[in-house]
Design an enzyme around this catalytic site. Structure first.
Site, PDB file in Angstrom:
ATOM      1  N   ALA A  64       0.872  -1.167   0.000  1.00 42.88           N
ATOM      2  CA  ALA A  64       0.000   0.000   0.000  1.00 42.88           C
ATOM      3  C   ALA A  64       0.915   1.224   0.000  1.00 42.88           C
ATOM      4  CB  ALA A  64      -0.891  -0.024   1.229  1.00 42.88           C
ATOM      5  N   GLY A 109       0.527  -4.809   1.054  1.00 43.07           N
ATOM      6  CA  GLY A 109      -0.686  -4.905   0.234  1.00 43.07           C
ATOM      7  C   GLY A 109      -0.453  -5.641  -1.074  1.00 43.07           C
ATOM      8  N   GLU A 112      -0.646  -9.203  -0.233  1.00 43.59           N
ATOM      9  CA  GLU A 112      -2.057  -9.492   0.043  1.00 43.59           C
ATOM     10  C   GLU A 112      -2.854  -9.603  -1.261  1.00 43.59           C
ATOM     11  OE1 GLU A 112      -2.057  -6.119   2.830  1.00 43.59           O
ATOM     12  OE2 GLU A 112      -3.022  -7.467   4.258  1.00 43.59           O
ATOM     13  N   GLU A 132       4.574  -4.760   7.418  1.00 46.43           N
ATOM     14  CA  GLU A 132       3.812  -3.675   8.057  1.00 46.43           C
ATOM     15  C   GLU A 132       4.308  -3.334   9.452  1.00 46.43           C
ATOM     16  OE1 GLU A 132       2.529  -5.988   6.163  1.00 46.43           O
ATOM     17  OE2 GLU A 132       0.999  -5.130   4.866  1.00 46.43           O
TER      18      GLU A 132
HETATM   19  N1  DAK Z   1       4.586   3.120  -0.935  1.00 43.77           N
HETATM   20  C1  DAK Z   1       4.965   4.256  -1.537  1.00 43.77           C
HETATM   21  N2  DAK Z   1       6.082   4.376  -2.268  1.00 43.77           N
HETATM   22  C2  DAK Z   1       6.871   3.307  -2.387  1.00 43.77           C
HETATM   23  C3  DAK Z   1       6.557   2.066  -1.771  1.00 43.77           C
HETATM   24  C4  DAK Z   1       5.331   1.985  -1.013  1.00 43.77           C
HETATM   25  N3  DAK Z   1       4.902   0.860  -0.438  1.00 43.77           N
HETATM   26  N4  DAK Z   1       7.528   1.191  -2.051  1.00 43.77           N
HETATM   27  C5  DAK Z   1       8.414   1.844  -2.811  1.00 43.77           C
HETATM   28  N5  DAK Z   1       8.026   3.119  -3.017  1.00 43.77           N
HETATM   29  C6  DAK Z   1       8.713   4.162  -3.780  1.00 43.77           C
HETATM   30  C7  DAK Z   1       9.929   4.686  -3.045  1.00 43.77           C
HETATM   31  O1  DAK Z   1       9.543   5.641  -2.090  1.00 43.77           O
HETATM   32  C8  DAK Z   1      10.729   5.261  -4.174  1.00 43.77           C
HETATM   33  O2  DAK Z   1      10.166   6.506  -4.542  1.00 43.77           O
HETATM   34  P1  DAK Z   1      11.137   7.779  -4.918  1.00 43.77           P
HETATM   35  O3  DAK Z   1      12.004   7.959  -3.712  1.00 43.77           O
HETATM   36  O4  DAK Z   1      11.914   7.286  -6.122  1.00 43.77           O
HETATM   37  O5  DAK Z   1      10.175   8.879  -5.188  1.00 43.77           O
HETATM   38  C9  DAK Z   1      10.443   4.301  -5.322  1.00 43.77           C
HETATM   39  O6  DAK Z   1       9.236   3.618  -4.974  1.00 43.77           O
HETATM   40  C10 DAK Z   1      11.527   3.261  -5.507  1.00 43.77           C
HETATM   41  O7  DAK Z   1      11.757   2.632  -4.258  1.00 43.77           O
HETATM   42  P2  DAK Z   1      13.193   2.493  -3.617  1.00 43.77           P
HETATM   43  O8  DAK Z   1      14.099   3.574  -4.060  1.00 43.77           O
HETATM   44  O9  DAK Z   1      12.998   2.328  -2.157  1.00 43.77           O
HETATM   45  O10 DAK Z   1      13.688   1.131  -4.276  1.00 43.77           O
HETATM   46  P3  DAK Z   1      14.733   0.084  -3.680  1.00 43.77           P
HETATM   47  O11 DAK Z   1      15.006  -0.865  -4.796  1.00 43.77           O
HETATM   48  O12 DAK Z   1      15.887   0.772  -3.022  1.00 43.77           O
HETATM   49  O13 DAK Z   1      13.942  -0.680  -2.531  1.00 43.77           O
HETATM   50  C11 DAK Z   1      12.019  -1.809  -1.584  1.00 43.77           C
HETATM   51  C12 DAK Z   1      12.859  -1.493  -2.864  1.00 43.77           C
HETATM   52  C13 DAK Z   1      10.772  -2.569  -2.031  1.00 43.77           C
HETATM   53  C14 DAK Z   1      12.854  -2.714  -0.663  1.00 43.77           C
HETATM   54  C15 DAK Z   1      11.688  -0.484  -0.866  1.00 43.77           C
HETATM   55  O14 DAK Z   1      11.103   0.392  -1.815  1.00 43.77           O
HETATM   56  C16 DAK Z   1      10.713  -0.685   0.240  1.00 43.77           C
HETATM   57  O15 DAK Z   1      11.067  -1.167   1.307  1.00 43.77           O
HETATM   58  N6  DAK Z   1       9.453  -0.284  -0.009  1.00 43.77           N
HETATM   59  C17 DAK Z   1       8.424  -0.334   1.018  1.00 43.77           C
HETATM   60  C18 DAK Z   1       7.978  -1.751   1.224  1.00 43.77           C
HETATM   61  C19 DAK Z   1       6.924  -1.826   2.280  1.00 43.77           C
HETATM   62  O16 DAK Z   1       7.154  -1.532   3.453  1.00 43.77           O
HETATM   63  N7  DAK Z   1       5.764  -2.256   1.875  1.00 43.77           N
HETATM   64  C20 DAK Z   1       4.642  -2.435   2.751  1.00 43.77           C
HETATM   65  C21 DAK Z   1       3.889  -1.177   2.782  1.00 43.77           C
HETATM   66  S1  DAK Z   1       2.739  -1.195   4.107  1.00 43.77           S
HETATM   67  C22 DAK Z   1      -4.117  -0.800   6.457  1.00 43.77           C
HETATM   68  C23 DAK Z   1      -4.256  -0.948   5.093  1.00 43.77           C
HETATM   69  C24 DAK Z   1      -3.206  -1.413   4.352  1.00 43.77           C
HETATM   70  C25 DAK Z   1      -2.021  -1.716   4.944  1.00 43.77           C
HETATM   71  C26 DAK Z   1      -1.885  -1.572   6.303  1.00 43.77           C
HETATM   72  C27 DAK Z   1      -2.924  -1.122   7.056  1.00 43.77           C
HETATM   73  N8  DAK Z   1      -5.205  -0.319   7.212  1.00 43.77           N
HETATM   74  C28 DAK Z   1      -6.412   0.008   6.566  1.00 43.77           C
HETATM   75  C29 DAK Z   1      -5.080  -0.168   8.610  1.00 43.77           C
HETATM   76  C30 DAK Z   1      -0.938  -2.121   4.134  1.00 43.77           C
HETATM   77  C31 DAK Z   1       0.278  -1.706   4.412  1.00 43.77           C
HETATM   78  C32 DAK Z   1       1.389  -1.871   3.523  1.00 43.77           C
HETATM   79  O17 DAK Z   1       1.300  -2.422   2.427  1.00 43.77           O
END
Ligand code: DAK
Length: 258
Positions: A64, A109, A112, A132
């Site tokens: 997400a 997400g 998921e 998360e």
């Molecule tokens: N959201 C927004 N932007 C994202 C992103 C994300 N999940 N993942 C990557 N990006 C963006 C980065 O910010 C970056 O943007 P710029 O800086 O270039 O503007 C671009 O994509 C490229 O990412 P990286 O530069 O970080 O690329 P790397 O190859 O260095 O790293 C990575 C790749 C996948 C390891 C890293 O991007 C990363 O850790 N991303 C986040 C992964 C993550 O934590 N995903 C889970 C998100 S939390 C809920 C509803 C839904 C949810 C929870 C609660 N409720 C209703 C309560 C769900 C939550 C989630 O999914």
């Protein structure tokens, strides 16, 4: 649609989540467009299978959208979660099989989303995870429930409590991904399997999907009852007559979804 591509190739549909600059992260717009695309697939009676994949080289869907979620209030998070659940539920409820072709990061997400598909093929580059808790939240689009049903409680807890990523080989070992393919072969493999399904009796495939899904969370006896009803109902279809007549006449069957 800006971030979702829906391409129909004969009996197959391919949905690509295409926001590579943000690693295909799911914001409200992406989810709303995805809902629209799934709705289009749902009403197209000619389709026999759907494949979901990610645009660009790196990600299936990296989660997400953290930037959009960062300042959300509790009420906004509730509404965002409802949207995500609604979209994934509608995907899961499609009458045709849905295959996730996980071509890179499938995190949060994104993982998921893959879990809401009927099954997953992973490229060698794929990475799965529910990170998360690293953001001090929990999976919000069904991950605590769907992952647990696939890998069991203890593994689901390990993955969700640590937030660690696993690679494609480990995902296969856990039963999360069915097979691991070289990146260049992933989509072709998913299309090959989808193409095989497309040749089978479509009403039978749908009934099999309903029996498997409907039986998953009920007692064996209730699940077997679902199967008996579906089996009998199929004998009222023209396709069943055609399938068996074709076998006996040693010719290919021509199913009409009737
Ligand atoms: N959201 C927004 N932007 C994202 C992103 C994300 N999940 N993942 C990557 N990006 C963006 C980065 O910010 C970056 O943007 P710029 O800086 O270039 O503007 C671009 O994509 C490229 O990412 P990286 O530069 O970080 O690329 P790397 O190859 O260095 O790293 C990575 C790749 C996948 C390891 C890293 O991007 C990363 O850790 N991303 C986040 C992964 C993550 O934590 N995903 C889970 C998100 S939390 C809920 C509803 C839904 C949810 C929870 C609660 N409720 C209703 C309560 C769900 C939550 C989630 O999914």
């Amino acid at each position: 649609m800006e971030f979702i591509k829906l391409v129909v190739e004969g009996p197959l549909a391919v949905i690509t989540i295409d926001r590579p600059k943000a690693l295909n992260a799911l914001n409200r717009q992406v989810l709303t467009e995805l809902e629209q695309a799934v709705g289009q697939v749902a009403v197209d009676g000619a389709l026999r299978a759907l494949i979901i994949t990610g645009g660009g080289e790196k990600a299936f869907v990296a989660g997400a959208d953290i930037a959009e979620m960062a300042a959300m209030s509790t009420a906004e998070a509730l509404s965002f979660g409802e949207l995500g659940h609604r979209v994934l539920d509608s995907l899961e409820a499609l009458s045709i099989p849905v295959i996730a072709a996980v071509n890179g990061f499938a995190l949060g997400g994104g993982c998921e989303l893959a879990l809401a598909c009927d099954f997953i093929y992973a490229s060698e580059k794929a990475k799965f995870g529910l990170p998360e808790v690293t953001l001090a939240v929990i999976p919000g689009f069904g991950g605590t429930q769907r992952l647990t049903r696939i890998v069991g409680r203890a593994r689901a807890k390990e993955l969700i409590f640590t937030g660690d990523m696993i690679d494609a080989v480990k995902a296969k070992e856990l039963g999360l991904a069915l097979d691991v393919l070289p990146a260049a072969e992933l989509l072709a493999h998913a299309k090959k399997i989808a193409g095989t399904i497309a040749k089978r009796g479509p009403l039978a495939v749908t009934r099999a999907k309903r029996a498997i899904d409907g039986g998953a969370d009920v007692a064996l006896e209730a699940g077997n009852q679902l199967e008996r009803e579906a089996f009998a109902a199929l004998f009222g279809t023209a396709d069943q007559k055609e399938g068996m007549a074709a076998f006996l006449a040693k010719r290919p069957a021509e199913f009409k979804k009737a």
